[in-house]
Design a protein around this motif. Sequence first.
Motif, PDB file in Angstrom:
ATOM      1  N   TRP A   1      -1.428  -1.521  -8.953  1.00 32.95           N
ATOM      2  CA  TRP A   1      -0.514  -0.526  -9.523  1.00 32.95           C
ATOM      3  C   TRP A   1      -1.109   0.844  -9.263  1.00 32.95           C
ATOM      4  O   TRP A   1      -2.099   1.245  -9.874  1.00 32.95           O
ATOM      5  CB  TRP A   1      -0.329  -0.784 -11.009  1.00 32.95           C
ATOM      6  N   PHE A   2      -0.506   1.582  -8.343  1.00 30.55           N
ATOM      7  CA  PHE A   2      -1.053   2.859  -7.880  1.00 30.55           C
ATOM      8  C   PHE A   2      -0.700   3.988  -8.827  1.00 30.55           C
ATOM      9  O   PHE A   2       0.438   4.126  -9.260  1.00 30.55           O
ATOM     10  CB  PHE A   2      -0.500   3.159  -6.481  1.00 30.55           C
ATOM     11  N   SER A   3      -1.714   4.824  -9.131  1.00 31.56           N
ATOM     12  CA  SER A   3      -1.490   6.118  -9.765  1.00 31.56           C
ATOM     13  C   SER A   3      -2.336   7.129  -9.010  1.00 31.56           C
ATOM     14  O   SER A   3      -3.112   6.771  -8.112  1.00 31.56           O
ATOM     15  CB  SER A   3      -1.860   6.086 -11.252  1.00 31.56           C
TER      16      SER A   3
ATOM     17  N   ASP B   1      -5.930   6.788  -7.739  1.00 36.70           N
ATOM     18  CA  ASP B   1      -6.238   5.849  -6.653  1.00 36.70           C
ATOM     19  C   ASP B   1      -6.076   6.463  -5.268  1.00 36.70           C
ATOM     20  O   ASP B   1      -6.272   5.783  -4.264  1.00 36.70           O
ATOM     21  CB  ASP B   1      -5.330   4.613  -6.762  1.00 36.70           C
ATOM     22  N   THR B   2      -5.730   7.741  -5.202  1.00 37.83           N
ATOM     23  CA  THR B   2      -5.538   8.402  -3.909  1.00 37.83           C
ATOM     24  C   THR B   2      -6.818   8.317  -3.081  1.00 37.83           C
ATOM     25  O   THR B   2      -7.882   8.711  -3.549  1.00 37.83           O
ATOM     26  CB  THR B   2      -5.164   9.882  -4.092  1.00 37.83           C
TER      27      THR B   2
ATOM     28  N   VAL C   1      -4.660   2.964   0.808  1.00 38.51           N
ATOM     29  CA  VAL C   1      -5.159   2.483  -0.471  1.00 38.51           C
ATOM     30  C   VAL C   1      -5.089   0.956  -0.442  1.00 38.51           C
ATOM     31  O   VAL C   1      -4.024   0.384  -0.143  1.00 38.51           O
ATOM     32  CB  VAL C   1      -4.362   3.066  -1.651  1.00 38.51           C
TER      33      VAL C   1
ATOM     34  N   THR D   1      -6.615  -0.708  -6.479  1.00 35.89           N
ATOM     35  CA  THR D   1      -6.262   0.282  -7.490  1.00 35.89           C
ATOM     36  C   THR D   1      -7.053   0.031  -8.767  1.00 35.89           C
ATOM     37  O   THR D   1      -7.522  -1.084  -9.021  1.00 35.89           O
ATOM     38  CB  THR D   1      -4.755   0.231  -7.808  1.00 35.89           C
TER      39      THR D   1
ATOM     40  N   ALA E   1       0.165   2.304   1.593  1.00 39.05           N
ATOM     41  CA  ALA E   1      -0.189   1.040   0.959  1.00 39.05           C
ATOM     42  C   ALA E   1      -0.812   0.108   2.002  1.00 39.05           C
ATOM     43  O   ALA E   1      -0.165  -0.239   2.984  1.00 39.05           O
ATOM     44  CB  ALA E   1       1.042   0.399   0.329  1.00 39.05           C
TER      45      ALA E   1
ATOM     46  N   PHE F   1       3.668   1.141  -8.051  1.00 39.11           N
ATOM     47  CA  PHE F   1       3.139   2.462  -8.386  1.00 39.11           C
ATOM     48  C   PHE F   1       3.880   3.017  -9.598  1.00 39.11           C
ATOM     49  O   PHE F   1       4.941   2.504  -9.981  1.00 39.11           O
ATOM     50  CB  PHE F   1       3.275   3.415  -7.191  1.00 39.11           C
TER      51      PHE F   1
ATOM     52  N   CYS G   1       5.212   8.989  -8.913  1.00 40.19           N
ATOM     53  CA  CYS G   1       5.124   8.916  -7.449  1.00 40.19           C
ATOM     54  C   CYS G   1       6.452   8.432  -6.871  1.00 40.19           C
ATOM     55  O   CYS G   1       7.312   7.906  -7.583  1.00 40.19           O
ATOM     56  CB  CYS G   1       4.023   7.937  -7.018  1.00 40.19           C
TER      57      CYS G   1
END
Length: 443
Positions: A271-273, A276-277, A285, A288, A324, A330, A334
């Motif tokens: 789950w990207f936030s 995690d960049t 990425v 995460t 990704a 995400f 975003c």
Amino acid sequence: MGGEWREVPFSNVIDFQEGPGILAKDFRDEGVPLVRLSGLDRGSSVLAGCNYLDPEMVARKWSHFALAKGDILLSTSASLGRIAVVGDDGVGAIPYTGIIRMRPRDASIVAPFIRYLLEGPDFQQQAEVVGAGSVIRHFGPTHLRQMTVRLPPPDEQRAIAHILGTLDDKIELNRKQNETLEAMARALFRAWFVDFEPVRAKLEGRWQRGQSLPGLPAHLYDLFPDRLVESELGEIPEGWEMQPLSEVLTIIGGGTPKTSVKEYWDGDIPWFSVVDTPAASDVFVVSTEKTITSQGLAGSSARLIPKGTTIISARGTVGNLAIAGREMTFNQSCYGLRGTGYAGDYFVYLTAQRMIDQLKSMAHGSVFSTITRQTFEAIQRPVPQPAVLTAFEGLVAAWFEAILANVEQSRTLATLRDTLLPKLISGEVRVKDAERFLEERGL
């Protein structure tokens, strides 16, 4: 490589000094670099984000703070634990307050070993204790004088630093390779879709049928027109069509499962936030900080996106980009971006990158606060025929695939390093065992 390990006061073996309190009014446009916290990010030059000081003022007031090659820098303000080693570019720079410079006090400790002592669990645990166990916002020299270090003999220190340094060096090499590959892809995108170099080369007679030019293999000759025509945004290649980005991209919204429902979290779906960049050069990425379950996905507005989707942060910290590296989801701050028609994954990523640059220029250097769906409708880009998009994707795909392979390898190396570091620093694993372990893995 035996010898007794001994516990000694930190200040007996390590010379340390916090940077001076320098005010913003002392900053200059050029001069002696003032190292800031951003210079302590892993993979960055210590001069990243630096300010500058008047050389005469430095000579008069701060010359005894000047950095030397091999000095170790530790961040203390706001967050404890960013560490950097000063290279050639940082010699003579001044560290800002909130950065502590460290170097050996005598021959009982070797400089490269200090970095790994600071990253080890013993130092971190002591730092928490002397900082009263809270978020350490005022850690400094006073606390270091209360701490101890456990040291093996210098020869063993060198061996430990060499083992861990070998892994760090390989990670850094991968980062530099990725930086080069990403720059190549960005340059090709600009040449084709911003500067229209293939069209201009034909127009000016610099590119003939059957001939290759840099970034222009001979077989691509017939894909490009030999004329530029006027559009509402200036000259574009003949036959290309101005379109809003909303026509070129499919825009996907994100979501966050309820944090109060335990069953929604700690699953196997990344789950990207924004935290995690990846570093700009790493692009992809692959893991995460937080993950969700299939129940969390089903019970929220979060959407599963395939590998290759571009993720762009749209609120809060705006304009961060990632591709990704595997299937993931995400948060709602975003967007996910997929190409329509023949626009491939890497064309989409580089187009989004270009969009961020354009937004920054439109904002005259200020921070733009948000990206909305209307942003994608307002920005127009010239779109070529499908064959040009297909050809571009074919040229850059190998570069991006190499970046992804390096990112995945570096993740494995970092895990190995983080596993070995506390064991070597504590003496739980001895040098010869670690060397044999790495040799079996071809490292």
